[in-house]
Design a protein around this motif. Structure first.
Motif, PDB file in Angstrom:
ATOM      1  N   GLY A 175       1.900 -17.986  17.850  1.00 29.97           N
ATOM      2  CA  GLY A 175       2.277 -17.150  16.740  1.00 29.97           C
ATOM      3  C   GLY A 175       3.769 -16.541  16.535  1.00 29.97           C
ATOM      4  N   ILE A 176       4.565 -17.537  17.423  1.00 30.59           N
ATOM      5  CA  ILE A 176       5.846 -17.266  17.937  1.00 30.59           C
ATOM      6  C   ILE A 176       6.681 -18.003  16.912  1.00 30.59           C
ATOM      7  CG2 ILE A 176       7.744 -17.461  19.278  1.00 30.59           C
ATOM      8  CD1 ILE A 176       5.889 -16.712  21.626  1.00 30.59           C
ATOM      9  N   ASP A 177       7.590 -17.608  15.903  1.00 35.10           N
ATOM     10  CA  ASP A 177       8.278 -18.200  15.055  1.00 35.10           C
ATOM     11  C   ASP A 177       9.456 -19.047  15.773  1.00 35.10           C
ATOM     12  OD1 ASP A 177       6.611 -17.747  12.948  1.00 35.10           O
ATOM     13  OD2 ASP A 177       7.633 -15.902  12.657  1.00 35.10           O
ATOM     14  N   LEU A 178       9.841 -20.010  15.264  1.00 34.65           N
ATOM     15  CA  LEU A 178      11.157 -20.684  15.783  1.00 34.65           C
ATOM     16  C   LEU A 178      12.313 -20.489  14.696  1.00 34.65           C
ATOM     17  CD1 LEU A 178       8.911 -22.174  17.571  1.00 34.65           C
ATOM     18  CD2 LEU A 178      10.864 -23.523  18.240  1.00 34.65           C
ATOM     19  N   ALA A 179      13.459 -20.205  14.945  1.00 33.28           N
ATOM     20  CA  ALA A 179      14.688 -19.895  14.123  1.00 33.28           C
ATOM     21  C   ALA A 179      15.901 -19.675  14.835  1.00 33.28           C
ATOM     22  CB  ALA A 179      14.520 -18.705  13.281  1.00 33.28           C
ATOM     23  N   PRO A 180      16.878 -20.339  14.663  1.00 31.73           N
ATOM     24  CA  PRO A 180      18.250 -20.321  15.032  1.00 31.73           C
ATOM     25  C   PRO A 180      18.717 -18.888  15.234  1.00 31.73           C
ATOM     26  CG  PRO A 180      18.465 -21.749  13.081  1.00 31.73           C
ATOM     27  CD  PRO A 180      17.079 -21.071  13.106  1.00 31.73           C
ATOM     28  N   ALA A 234      15.025 -13.977  27.525  1.00 28.18           N
ATOM     29  CA  ALA A 234      16.278 -15.059  26.626  1.00 28.18           C
ATOM     30  C   ALA A 234      15.889 -15.147  25.265  1.00 28.18           C
ATOM     31  CB  ALA A 234      16.275 -16.254  27.190  1.00 28.18           C
ATOM     32  N   ALA A 235      16.836 -15.183  24.328  1.00 26.18           N
ATOM     33  CA  ALA A 235      16.672 -15.263  22.844  1.00 26.18           C
ATOM     34  C   ALA A 235      16.585 -16.884  22.521  1.00 26.18           C
ATOM     35  CB  ALA A 235      17.717 -14.718  22.065  1.00 26.18           C
ATOM     36  N   SER A 236      16.723 -17.914  23.525  1.00 27.37           N
ATOM     37  CA  SER A 236      16.623 -19.093  23.099  1.00 27.37           C
ATOM     38  C   SER A 236      16.166 -19.809  24.319  1.00 27.37           C
ATOM     39  CB  SER A 236      18.211 -19.633  22.816  1.00 27.37           C
ATOM     40  OG  SER A 236      18.138 -21.045  22.520  1.00 27.37           O
ATOM     41  N   ILE A 237      15.610 -21.078  24.094  1.00 21.75           N
ATOM     42  CA  ILE A 237      15.201 -21.781  25.134  1.00 21.75           C
ATOM     43  C   ILE A 237      15.665 -23.390  25.220  1.00 21.75           C
ATOM     44  CG2 ILE A 237      12.944 -23.167  26.139  1.00 21.75           C
ATOM     45  CD1 ILE A 237      11.174 -20.800  24.788  1.00 21.75           C
ATOM     46  N   LEU A 271      16.405 -33.245  16.361  1.00 20.25           N
ATOM     47  CA  LEU A 271      16.733 -32.707  15.136  1.00 20.25           C
ATOM     48  C   LEU A 271      15.524 -32.324  14.286  1.00 20.25           C
ATOM     49  CD1 LEU A 271      20.266 -34.345  14.818  1.00 20.25           C
ATOM     50  CD2 LEU A 271      19.690 -31.841  15.186  1.00 20.25           C
ATOM     51  N   SER A 272      14.692 -32.885  14.414  1.00 19.89           N
ATOM     52  CA  SER A 272      13.293 -32.635  13.815  1.00 19.89           C
ATOM     53  C   SER A 272      12.420 -31.622  14.288  1.00 19.89           C
ATOM     54  CB  SER A 272      12.532 -33.555  13.204  1.00 19.89           C
ATOM     55  OG  SER A 272      13.220 -34.660  12.432  1.00 19.89           O
ATOM     56  N   ILE A 273      12.795 -31.207  15.561  1.00 21.73           N
ATOM     57  CA  ILE A 273      12.183 -30.300  16.446  1.00 21.73           C
ATOM     58  C   ILE A 273      12.711 -28.860  16.753  1.00 21.73           C
ATOM     59  CG2 ILE A 273      10.788 -30.168  18.568  1.00 21.73           C
ATOM     60  CD1 ILE A 273      10.659 -33.055  18.611  1.00 21.73           C
ATOM     61  N   VAL A 274      13.988 -29.043  17.084  1.00 18.02           N
ATOM     62  CA  VAL A 274      14.591 -27.961  17.435  1.00 18.02           C
ATOM     63  C   VAL A 274      15.423 -27.118  16.351  1.00 18.02           C
ATOM     64  CG1 VAL A 274      15.442 -28.905  19.678  1.00 18.02           C
ATOM     65  CG2 VAL A 274      17.021 -29.153  17.810  1.00 18.02           C
ATOM     66  N   THR A 275      15.869 -25.888  16.537  1.00 21.00           N
ATOM     67  CA  THR A 275      16.488 -25.197  15.660  1.00 21.00           C
ATOM     68  C   THR A 275      17.946 -24.962  15.873  1.00 21.00           C
ATOM     69  OG1 THR A 275      15.834 -22.977  17.040  1.00 21.00           O
ATOM     70  CG2 THR A 275      14.385 -23.678  15.107  1.00 21.00           C
ATOM     71  N   SER A 276      18.375 -25.119  17.054  1.00 20.05           N
ATOM     72  CA  SER A 276      20.003 -25.188  17.309  1.00 20.05           C
ATOM     73  C   SER A 276      20.330 -26.506  18.012  1.00 20.05           C
ATOM     74  CB  SER A 276      20.223 -24.032  17.980  1.00 20.05           C
ATOM     75  OG  SER A 276      20.073 -22.854  17.458  1.00 20.05           O
ATOM     76  N   ALA A 277      21.485 -27.059  17.750  1.00 19.45           N
ATOM     77  CA  ALA A 277      21.912 -28.312  18.447  1.00 19.45           C
ATOM     78  C   ALA A 277      23.052 -27.995  19.066  1.00 19.45           C
ATOM     79  CB  ALA A 277      22.018 -29.163  17.293  1.00 19.45           C
ATOM     80  N   ASN A 278      23.160 -28.114  20.651  1.00 21.55           N
ATOM     81  CA  ASN A 278      24.320 -28.147  21.233  1.00 21.55           C
ATOM     82  C   ASN A 278      25.045 -29.402  20.962  1.00 21.55           C
ATOM     83  OD1 ASN A 278      22.910 -25.516  22.087  1.00 21.55           O
ATOM     84  ND2 ASN A 278      22.088 -26.849  23.467  1.00 21.55           N
ATOM     85  N   MET A 311       8.338 -33.233  25.056  1.00 21.06           N
ATOM     86  CA  MET A 311       8.343 -32.030  25.726  1.00 21.06           C
ATOM     87  C   MET A 311       8.877 -30.936  24.954  1.00 21.06           C
ATOM     88  SD  MET A 311      10.399 -31.289  29.260  1.00 21.06           S
ATOM     89  CE  MET A 311       9.996 -32.845  29.983  1.00 21.06           C
ATOM     90  N   ALA A 312       9.931 -31.143  24.040  1.00 23.73           N
ATOM     91  CA  ALA A 312      10.223 -30.488  22.863  1.00 23.73           C
ATOM     92  C   ALA A 312       8.874 -30.004  22.046  1.00 23.73           C
ATOM     93  CB  ALA A 312      11.538 -30.934  21.985  1.00 23.73           C
ATOM     94  N   ARG A 313       8.295 -31.255  21.626  1.00 23.91           N
ATOM     95  CA  ARG A 313       7.415 -30.854  20.594  1.00 23.91           C
ATOM     96  C   ARG A 313       6.178 -30.315  21.261  1.00 23.91           C
ATOM     97  NH1 ARG A 313       7.366 -37.169  19.244  1.00 23.91           N
ATOM     98  NH2 ARG A 313       8.386 -37.179  17.318  1.00 23.91           N
ATOM     99  N   GLY A 314       5.955 -30.506  22.475  1.00 30.02           N
ATOM    100  CA  GLY A 314       4.914 -29.548  23.239  1.00 30.02           C
ATOM    101  C   GLY A 314       5.243 -28.183  23.393  1.00 30.02           C
ATOM    102  N   VAL A 315       6.615 -27.801  23.731  1.00 32.12           N
ATOM    103  CA  VAL A 315       7.079 -26.287  23.616  1.00 32.12           C
ATOM    104  C   VAL A 315       7.090 -25.838  21.999  1.00 32.12           C
ATOM    105  CG1 VAL A 315       9.360 -24.928  23.785  1.00 32.12           C
ATOM    106  CG2 VAL A 315       8.657 -26.836  25.403  1.00 32.12           C
ATOM    107  N   ARG A 316       7.396 -26.496  21.326  1.00 30.97           N
ATOM    108  CA  ARG A 316       7.151 -25.732  20.067  1.00 30.97           C
ATOM    109  C   ARG A 316       5.817 -25.761  19.492  1.00 30.97           C
ATOM    110  NH1 ARG A 316      11.233 -26.448  14.859  1.00 30.97           N
ATOM    111  NH2 ARG A 316       9.918 -25.321  13.638  1.00 30.97           N
ATOM    112  N   ALA A 317       4.877 -26.411  19.933  1.00 28.31           N
ATOM    113  CA  ALA A 317       3.404 -26.406  19.656  1.00 28.31           C
ATOM    114  C   ALA A 317       2.999 -25.214  20.193  1.00 28.31           C
ATOM    115  CB  ALA A 317       2.863 -27.708  19.853  1.00 28.31           C
ATOM    116  N   ALA A 318       3.392 -25.043  21.525  1.00 30.34           N
ATOM    117  CA  ALA A 318       2.679 -24.024  22.235  1.00 30.34           C
ATOM    118  C   ALA A 318       3.288 -22.581  21.900  1.00 30.34           C
ATOM    119  CB  ALA A 318       3.085 -24.237  23.733  1.00 30.34           C
ATOM    120  N   LEU A 319       4.296 -22.641  21.183  1.00 29.76           N
ATOM    121  CA  LEU A 319       4.955 -21.231  20.926  1.00 29.76           C
ATOM    122  C   LEU A 319       4.269 -21.020  19.384  1.00 29.76           C
ATOM    123  CD1 LEU A 319       8.706 -21.790  21.676  1.00 29.76           C
ATOM    124  CD2 LEU A 319       7.149 -20.303  23.057  1.00 29.76           C
TER     125      LEU A 319
END
Length: 261
Positions: free
Chosen positions: A249-254, A222-225, A30-37, A237-245
């Motif tokens: 220059g790709i922003d993360l947002a819900p 897709a609009a969400s990963i 929850l400190s990494i993702v932008t949406s929680a299923n 894995m989530a940290r690595g994806v967020r860092a690569a994006l």
């Protein structure tokens, strides 16, 4: 390198413990993702977990989604169940409503709906069950976006019914050449190398092809990963994806626009 998007959502399946059993690291994700299923109690989750995840999600600006599934705690919702459409629709309404109560207590709302596990895979092609889930969302709140696999019956029927259909891709799952997920019981279905996963996610976000399981090129828009919260090494894995994006220059947002909705 042409860019398809400058903003993308990062979602994860959370709240999948039950009672004394814990699964995944909700706090870290929850400190990494932008949406929680968030599991709604049918495949996993219980009231205490649902309330805790909703509270933390709101505090961190993470959108809350209802992850609905078959009534299958023993099988973690990963077994297909032949449910009559009317009963399935009622089950979906029940799950959305349960999570929405805890989201409201946290000061937010359920912002979208995403099916889980075997239900998610079934409604790629199963017209009756896809229609039942669509009917349930429309009955509960036709303003709720729905998240699913590009080209699925689920998203096609949702869009035809006037719902906002949002396509997602998977960080840690292999794809068939047809763009569906390789079944979990087949070799190579689940990807575990954080560097490989991060590179694939960046290519998908940029609209570039990845390799399907047979080595052929596949473009997934897709609009969400999604990073599965119960996967081994999910946090890394989530940290690595967020860092690569972010590095690209790709922003993360819900995809809902804001936490809750």
């Amino acid at each position: 390198m042409s860019r398809l998007t400058t903003t993308i959502d990062l979602n994860s399946d959370l709240g999948e413990g039950f009672g004394r059993w814990e699964l995944g690291d909700d706090e870290a994700l929850l400190s990494i993702v932008t949406s929680a299923n968030v599991a709604c109690g049918f495949h996993a989750g219980d009231p205490t977990i649902m309330r805790r995840v909703c509270g933390t999600a709101v505090a961190r600006g993470v959108a809350i989604g209802a992850q609905v599934g078959y009534r299958d705690l023993a099988g973690f919702g990963r077994r297909f169940i032949e449910v009559p459409p009317e009963a399935l629709a009622d089950d979906i309404v029940y799950q959305i409503g349960a999570l929405d109560a805890f989201a409201r207590l946290a000061g937010s709302r359920v912002g979208y709906v995403k099916p889980h596990g075997a239900l998610y895979n079934a409604i790629v092609h199963h017209e009756a069950q896809a229609g039942a889930v669509v009917a349930a969302v429309r009955a509960y709140d036709p303003g709720l976006p729905v998240l699913g696999l590009p080209g699925s019956q689920w998203l096609r029927q949702a869009e035809a019914a006037g719902l906002t259909a949002v396509a997602e891709c998977f960080a840690d799952r292999a794809y068939t050449p047809q763009g569906t997920l390789v079944p979990r019981d087949r070799p190579g279905a689940v990807l575990r190398d954080p560097r490989l996963v991060a590179g694939r996610c960046l290519r998908m976000a940029l609209g570039e092809p990845i390799e399907a399981v047979d080595g052929s090129p596949l473009t997934v828009r897709a609009a969400s990963i999604c990073v599965h919260g119960d996967s081994l090494g999910a946090v890394e894995m989530a940290r690595g994806v967020r860092a690569a994006l972010a590095a690209a220059g790709i922003d993360l947002a819900p995809f809902t626009g804001k936490a809750g909705r």
